[in-house]
Design an enzyme around this catalytic site. Structure first.
Site: not given
Length: 361
Positions: A235, A300
């Site tokens: 991610s 993230h």
């Protein structure tokens, strides 16, 4: 050619001589490249053109000053837009589609359309996605994904674990492990749909730099801001590419001609928000292997920060030298400072704070 058009060796060609050259040899050039040359001639108010800019153009290289000369020219490009051209083959339509998906200026789209040769192909994103994810997970581990409830979830040499942070390769290799099929599936889809077109336009070197920078920033962000958690998944790199692409669309909204751009941005943001929300929920969900928590979601955010800084500079400067951009050096310096800070943090902070870390797997 230099001795013929620049006998005094000044480094410039007069506009008149330049026009005569175009009249004689214009039929030998790609129509879009000829259009750029005419725009260059019409944009110059000093009656001369830099010879090096001309050489760069003919060798498919464009300096920053050359681009500014085109963008600030007095002549509007009068030929029809690339989107209006007919009789294109399937591969030509694909290249045109990629150009409109990623580039905000018509002159850049035409330049890319004429220059792209598919050599080399977008090998980096395809290799990372197909070979790394599926070959390792499917062949070596005999499964495509490990759920966080699986006994082998923590017992491998790839994921980042706070107790094993001295093993430096884990700051990169954690991308090959995913916590759930939905985690793997969404990352693969975003990586292919966004990463491959970006690599086709900007090249493997630039896109791999943004991707790897997002990966490293993601794991280091976890080690600084969520010190007791492991991390898995790609991610960090995926969010770096997607956030850079979305930010580039927003910053060049009027110039981007991709179809249904508002709807597609909304779908991308919903998918990213869903995956991020899932990661946050999973992080605070009771662990299947106490006292070790579930994976962190900070990777993230680290990827997003890389995307809206370094990534945007890369995407906004198609075919331009990044070292000529002031913002590039500013954001690169900030990134290097963060990496150095995180390294020292990992060396000293864990012992100074006397944290209770989960046992090693």
């Amino acid at each position: 050619l230099l001795s013929q058009f620049d006998p005094d060796n000044t480094g410039y060609i007069s506009t008149e001589k330049f026009r005569s050259l175009l009249q004689r040899h214009g039929s030998e050039l790609d129509p879009h490249k000829l259009e750029v040359l005419l725009a260059l001639a019409d944009s110059n108010s000093e009656g001369r053109i830099c010879y090096q800019d001309f050489v760069n153009l003919m060798s498919n290289k464009r300096s920053n000053s050359f681009r500014q000369a085109i963008l600030q020219g007095n002549r509007r490009l009068c030929s029809k837009a690339l989107l209006e051209e007919t009789g294109l083959s399937l591969s030509q339509r694909l290249i045109r589609h990629v150009a409109y998906e990623t580039l905000p200026r018509e002159i850049d789209r035409k330049w890319y359309y004429d220059s792209y040769t598919c050599c080399p192909p977008p090998w980096f994103m395809i290799t990372i996605t197909l070979v790394a994810f599926f070959l390792y997970n499917g062949v070596v581990l005999d499964r495509f994904v490990l759920q966080v409830t699986h006994p082998l979830y923590l017992k491998n040499t790839l994921l980042y674990h706070p107790q094993l942070r001295a093993q430096a390769w884990r700051y990169l290799t954690y991308i090959f492990m995913h916590a759930g099929i939905e985690h793997l599936g969404l990352n693969v889809v975003l990586q292919l749909l966004v990463g491959v077109p970006l690599e086709m336009v900007h090249g493997a070197a630039r896109i791999s730099f943004v991707y790897v920078a997002g990966i490293v920033a993601g794991s280091l962000a976890v080690s600084v801001a969520d010190m007791t958690a492991p991390v898995v998944g790609s991610s960090g790199g995926v969010y770096a590419l997607v956030s850079a692409h979305l930010a580039n669309i927003v910053m060049n909204w009027s110039g981007m001609k991709c179809q249904f751009k508002l709807l597609r941005m909304a779908v991308a943001l919903i998918c990213m928000s869903f995956e991020f929300g899932r990661a946050v929920w999973l992080r605070f969900h009771p662990s299947a292997y106490p006292p070790c928590p579930h994976p962190s979601f900070m990777a993230h955010l680290g990827g997003v920060m890389v995307g809206i800084t370094l990534g945007v500079i890369v995407l906004r400067n198609y075919e331009q030298r990044l070292q000529d951009q002031t913002l590039w050096w500013i954001f690169l310096s900030i990134y290097v400072i963060f990496v150095l800070f995180a390294i020292f943090w990992n060396i000293f902070a864990y012992s100074l704070l006397d944290l209770k870390l989960p046992p090693p797997p």
